[in-house]
Design an enzyme around this catalytic site. Structure first.
Site, PDB file in Angstrom:
ATOM      1  N   HIS A  39       1.080  -1.092  -0.320  1.00  0.00           N
ATOM      2  CA  HIS A  39      -0.190  -0.004   0.080  1.00  0.00           C
ATOM      3  C   HIS A  39       0.367   1.390  -0.143  1.00  0.00           C
ATOM      4  O   HIS A  39       1.716   1.722   0.839  1.00  0.00           O
ATOM      5  CB  HIS A  39      -1.119  -0.197   1.154  1.00  0.00           C
ATOM      6  CG  HIS A  39      -2.506   1.299   1.024  1.00  0.00           C
ATOM      7  ND1 HIS A  39      -1.915   2.196   2.870  1.00  0.00           N
ATOM      8  CD2 HIS A  39      -2.976   1.136   0.712  1.00  0.00           C
ATOM      9  CE1 HIS A  39      -2.617   2.763   1.906  1.00  0.00           C
ATOM     10  NE2 HIS A  39      -3.137   2.178   2.188  1.00  0.00           N
ATOM     11  N   ARG A  40       0.769   1.677  -1.056  1.00  0.00           N
ATOM     12  CA  ARG A  40       2.097   3.176  -1.145  1.00  0.00           C
ATOM     13  C   ARG A  40       3.541   2.401  -1.195  1.00  0.00           C
ATOM     14  O   ARG A  40       3.783   3.541  -0.709  1.00  0.00           O
ATOM     15  CB  ARG A  40       1.427   3.935  -0.373  1.00  0.00           C
ATOM     16  CG  ARG A  40      -0.227   4.203  -0.126  1.00  0.00           C
ATOM     17  CD  ARG A  40      -0.056   5.652   1.212  1.00  0.00           C
ATOM     18  NE  ARG A  40      -1.813   5.651   1.231  1.00  0.00           N
ATOM     19  CZ  ARG A  40      -2.140   6.733   2.124  1.00  0.00           C
ATOM     20  NH1 ARG A  40      -1.828   7.305   2.614  1.00  0.00           N
ATOM     21  NH2 ARG A  40      -3.591   6.553   2.099  1.00  0.00           N
ATOM     22  N   GLU A  66       0.831  -0.841  -4.867  1.00  0.00           N
ATOM     23  CA  GLU A  66      -0.438   0.170  -5.149  1.00  0.00           C
ATOM     24  C   GLU A  66      -0.077   1.743  -5.305  1.00  0.00           C
ATOM     25  O   GLU A  66       0.825   2.056  -4.437  1.00  0.00           O
ATOM     26  CB  GLU A  66      -1.193  -0.067  -3.624  1.00  0.00           C
ATOM     27  CG  GLU A  66      -3.103   0.887  -3.991  1.00  0.00           C
ATOM     28  CD  GLU A  66      -2.902   2.074  -3.075  1.00  0.00           C
ATOM     29  OE1 GLU A  66      -4.169   2.393  -3.459  1.00  0.00           O
ATOM     30  OE2 GLU A  66      -2.298   2.753  -2.152  1.00  0.00           O
ATOM     31  N   ASP A  68      -1.648   6.013  -5.909  1.00  0.00           N
ATOM     32  CA  ASP A  68      -2.618   6.703  -6.317  1.00  0.00           C
ATOM     33  C   ASP A  68      -2.363   7.803  -7.198  1.00  0.00           C
ATOM     34  O   ASP A  68      -0.736   7.933  -7.166  1.00  0.00           O
ATOM     35  CB  ASP A  68      -2.743   7.315  -4.416  1.00  0.00           C
ATOM     36  CG  ASP A  68      -3.479   6.397  -3.703  1.00  0.00           C
ATOM     37  OD1 ASP A  68      -4.307   5.219  -4.119  1.00  0.00           O
ATOM     38  OD2 ASP A  68      -2.645   6.052  -2.285  1.00  0.00           O
ATOM     39  N   HIS A  81      -1.307  10.026  -2.716  1.00  0.00           N
ATOM     40  CA  HIS A  81      -2.190  10.365  -2.009  1.00  0.00           C
ATOM     41  C   HIS A  81      -3.025  11.229  -2.105  1.00  0.00           C
ATOM     42  O   HIS A  81      -4.113  11.266  -2.250  1.00  0.00           O
ATOM     43  CB  HIS A  81      -1.940   9.004  -0.291  1.00  0.00           C
ATOM     44  CG  HIS A  81      -3.250   8.876  -0.164  1.00  0.00           C
ATOM     45  ND1 HIS A  81      -3.803   9.671   1.004  1.00  0.00           N
ATOM     46  CD2 HIS A  81      -4.463   7.747  -0.382  1.00  0.00           C
ATOM     47  CE1 HIS A  81      -5.004   9.817   0.853  1.00  0.00           C
ATOM     48  NE2 HIS A  81      -4.989   8.330   0.788  1.00  0.00           N
ATOM     49  N   GLU A 148      -4.739   3.755  -8.425  1.00  0.00           N
ATOM     50  CA  GLU A 148      -6.364   4.260  -7.883  1.00  0.00           C
ATOM     51  C   GLU A 148      -6.376   6.057  -8.687  1.00  0.00           C
ATOM     52  O   GLU A 148      -5.116   7.096  -8.685  1.00  0.00           O
ATOM     53  CB  GLU A 148      -5.987   4.269  -6.772  1.00  0.00           C
ATOM     54  CG  GLU A 148      -7.686   4.950  -6.500  1.00  0.00           C
ATOM     55  CD  GLU A 148      -7.222   4.789  -4.398  1.00  0.00           C
ATOM     56  OE1 GLU A 148      -6.909   4.240  -3.967  1.00  0.00           O
ATOM     57  OE2 GLU A 148      -8.914   6.084  -4.293  1.00  0.00           O
ATOM     58  N   GLN A 184      -8.687   0.927  -9.702  1.00  0.00           N
ATOM     59  CA  GLN A 184      -9.297   0.936  -9.001  1.00  0.00           C
ATOM     60  C   GLN A 184      -9.616   2.967  -8.024  1.00  0.00           C
ATOM     61  O   GLN A 184      -9.815   3.470  -8.955  1.00  0.00           O
ATOM     62  CB  GLN A 184      -8.637   0.389  -7.433  1.00  0.00           C
ATOM     63  CG  GLN A 184      -7.103   0.792  -7.005  1.00  0.00           C
ATOM     64  CD  GLN A 184      -7.025   1.201  -5.687  1.00  0.00           C
ATOM     65  OE1 GLN A 184      -7.455   0.340  -5.045  1.00  0.00           O
ATOM     66  NE2 GLN A 184      -5.746   1.172  -5.556  1.00  0.00           N
TER      67      GLN A 184
END
Ligand code: G3P
Ligand code: CA
Length: 294
Positions: A39-40, A66, A68, A81, A148, A184
């Protein structure tokens, strides 16, 4: 492998079933293992959304990185993010008001040393915010990406730019290995725009439940029209929710799970995978589960 990917895409596009697409993405995992999404990047260990954190995610055997996305004033997609640079750099301001040249001057690592002195490193001082292109050029052929679209209402056209870049680097289209890129978003509209341009990209609908999650048959049917899975806060899920959603053929990816006890419980409940700031911890949990279920 390439033939398998094309076959998967043809069957997926023919509308035979999203279950085939899901099998392509998750068949190597199953209930014991689960897909490990950094995540990140490995953002529990290094400044989020830096090449350093992504690299660490790979070293720690995360399955997906992941990312963003935000978009600069001059239309460049960057890995960040927040809509502002305030929290994770040495300056303040909205990304949409800054050019890439201005973004590149920011220090995106020192905040981490201040916030987490026990994890600080001189290597983090002066780290840059990477563009999506830079991430792909660094990790493209060796990694899988869970991307994302953030704040798509602020950045009209970001979906088209994303697809153009993925296509340019052969991460989608006939050259793709199916499932290596998943897109996503909390925005169903953004996901639908992605599919208007390229229907072969697997999509995950993020849901912002914080109370115990409930999903109706009608909501599941609507999500299945375009997505292969859902993502939601891990504290909202229950065994019943996971069973209902996975029985429908959708994958479930809780976020952001950082404690081993929670990781193990969610795998026990049957999640497809999860987002974690600690891919190393999740792998330890998975290895322990494998050793108990050889
Ligand atoms: O994309 C899954 C999860 O990351 C959603 O929350 O705020 O960390 O992007 P956030
Ligand atoms: Ca995210």
């Amino acid at each position: 492998m390439r033939l398998m990917a094309i076959a998967a895409m043809v069957i997926y596009l023919s509308g035979a079933s999203s279950n085939f697409a899901i099998a392509e993405i998750s068949s190597d995992y199953g209930q014991i293992k689960g897909i490990n999404i950094s995540h990140r990047g490995a953002s529990g260990h290094a400044p989020e959304h830096t090449l350093h954190a992504y690299e660490l995610g790979n070293v720690m055997d995360g399955d997906y990185i992941e990312i963003d996305l935000q978009m600069t004033k001059d239309g460049e997609l960057i890995a960040l993010h927040d809509e502002t640079i305030d929290r994770t750099t040495d300056k303040n301001g909205l990304v949409k008001n800054l050019t890439l040249k201005e973004i590149k001057k920011l220090d995106a690592g020192s905040w981490f040393n201040e916030a987490f002195p026990e994890k600080k490193s001189t290597e983090y001082v002066g780290l840059q915010i990477p563009t999506l292109r830079e991430v792909i050029e660094r990790f493209g052929s060796d990694s899988k990406f869970f991307i994302e679209t953030k704040s798509p209402e602020v950045y009209p056209g970001m979906e088209e730019k994303l697809i153009n870049i993925l296509s340019e680097y052969n991460l989608i289209g006939v050259h793709q290995t199916f499932g290596n890129v998943i897109v996503q978003s909390f925005s169903g509209e953004s996901l639908r725009q992605i599919h208007q341009i390229d229907e072969s990209i697997p999509l995950v609908q993020l849901l912002s439940y914080y109370a115990p999650a409930i999903i109706t048959d009608s909501e599941i049917s609507k999500i299945k029209e375009y997505a292969v899975g859902v993502g939601l806060h891990y504290t909202a899920v229950s065994p019943g929710y996971i069973k209902k959603v996975t029985d429908s053929g959708l994958m479930v990816f809780p976020y952001t799970v950082n404690e081993k006890e929670d990781m193990n419980m969610l795998l026990e409940w049957g999640v497809t995978g999860m987002f974690t700031n600690y891919p190393d911890r999740l792998n330890e949990v998975i290895q322990s589960r494998i050793s108990k279920n050889p």
